[in-house]
Design a protein around this motif. Structure first.
Motif, short mmCIF file in Angstrom:
data_model
loop_
_atom_site.label_atom_id
_atom_site.label_comp_id
_atom_site.label_asym_id
_atom_site.label_seq_id
_atom_site.Cartn_x
_atom_site.Cartn_y
_atom_site.Cartn_z
N LYS A 8 89.80 97.34 0.70
CA LYS A 8 89.76 98.78 0.90
C LYS A 8 89.67 99.11 2.38
CE LYS A 8 87.49 103.01 -0.61
NZ LYS A 8 86.44 103.62 -1.46
N ALA A 35 100.73 105.10 4.98
CA ALA A 35 99.62 105.56 4.16
C ALA A 35 100.19 105.94 2.80
CB ALA A 35 98.94 106.76 4.81
N THR A 37 98.40 106.08 -0.17
CA THR A 37 97.29 106.28 -1.10
C THR A 37 97.45 107.53 -1.95
OG1 THR A 37 96.08 107.16 0.80
CG2 THR A 37 95.55 104.94 0.10
N THR A 41 93.43 110.75 -5.17
CA THR A 41 92.36 109.77 -5.01
C THR A 41 91.03 110.37 -4.59
OG1 THR A 41 93.09 109.34 -2.75
CG2 THR A 41 93.93 107.86 -4.46
N ASN A 195 92.25 113.47 1.50
CA ASN A 195 91.77 112.23 0.90
C ASN A 195 92.00 111.00 1.77
OD1 ASN A 195 94.54 112.29 0.65
ND2 ASN A 195 94.57 111.21 -1.30
N LYS A 196 92.20 111.21 3.06
CA LYS A 196 92.56 110.08 3.91
C LYS A 196 91.61 109.96 5.10
CE LYS A 196 97.33 109.96 2.42
NZ LYS A 196 96.96 110.58 1.14
#
Length: 258
Positions: A8, A35, A37, A41, A195-196
């Motif tokens: 992670k 990125a 993701t 998330t 979310n990053k």
């Protein structure tokens, strides 16, 4: 490319190249970073009066897996879109379920003229229009249903009710003033776009934590790219049917950069 599992990412730094640090303190160097993701998330949980007083379980749909552990319980599911209704109906097979909603559930057919509704969205090119999320094209309140969910709701379990006004220690107070004992509250309330956090240290996000990008190419960090953002290029960009076209576009951009 080597695939590294269970790593992670904690943060990313950049000088002449990227340094990607994982939570176990490993560091990976790269000329370009993607990125990937996605947009789903970081669960969004709204706040309610008395929320902290509740002694039962509270969870987001992101953390829900199967209904088994909720057998025999009284569960309140918050939401009126696809995830809320689908999870509520699944839970209703083993539990007593109330659906706390702010608006009437909008059921829509999964099939038209013998084909899945998404066939028409895809094959007409509608959800691949390069307009991002403009004109609210990424927003849909419809619950796609072959009749199963609507029948379950009409049977009374799950039972849709206007949103409660307060959470108490062992339940909720509904808008009509009635008090109901609840074991679990499940929030099917969507996701936050910010979310990053792992990109925070390289000036890749705006003041709201949202990536600064155009069609998946960072506008503030050279060599940084995205895939799977909602409305990245088209309304379908964050879906299986849309992400592959975006990936090809980004792959060419990365190739040119490298």
């Amino acid at each position: 490319m080597p695939v590294i599992n269970n790593a992670k990412v904690k943060t990313i730094y950049k000088n002449d190249h990227f340094e990607v640090y994982t939570e176990d303190e490993r560091c990976y160097s790269a000329k370009a970073v993607i990125a990937a993701t996605g947009a789903f998330t970081k669960p969004y949980i709204p706040t309610f009066d008395g929320q902290a007083e509740f002694t039962g379980e509270q969870l987001h749909s992101y953390h829900y897996h199967t209904p088994d552990k909720y057998a025999g319980q009284h569960v309140v599911v918050i939401g009126s879109n696809n995830s809320a209704v689908q999870i509520a109906c699944e839970l209703a097979s083993v539990a007593d379920v109330s659906l706390a909603v702010r608006k009437e559930i909008n059921f829509a057919p999964t099939h038209k003229w013998g084909k899945d509704i998404f066939f028409y969205l895809h094959d007409t090119g509608f959800d691949m229009l390069p307009v991002g999320c403009h004109f609210n094209l990424c927003v849909s309140s419809a619950v796609y249903d072959d009749g199963t969910y609507q029948s379950a709701v009409e049977s009374g379990n799950p039972d849709p009710r206007p949103m409660f006004t307060h959470i108490i220690e062992n339940g909720v107070i509904w808008s009509d003033g009635s008090v109901e004992t609840v074991d679990t509250i499940l929030y099917a309330t969507g996701f936050s776009p910010s979310n990053k956090a792992y990109l925070h240290d390289i000036n890749a996000l705006n003041e709201n934590g949202i990536p600064t990008e155009y069609k998946g190419v960072s506008t503030t960090v050279e060599g940084l790219f995205y895939i799977g953002l909602e409305g990245q290029i088209a309304p379908a960009s964050a879906t299986i049917r849309g992400v592959s076209r975006d990936a090809r576009y980004i792959a060419h951009k990365i190739s040119d950069y490298v």
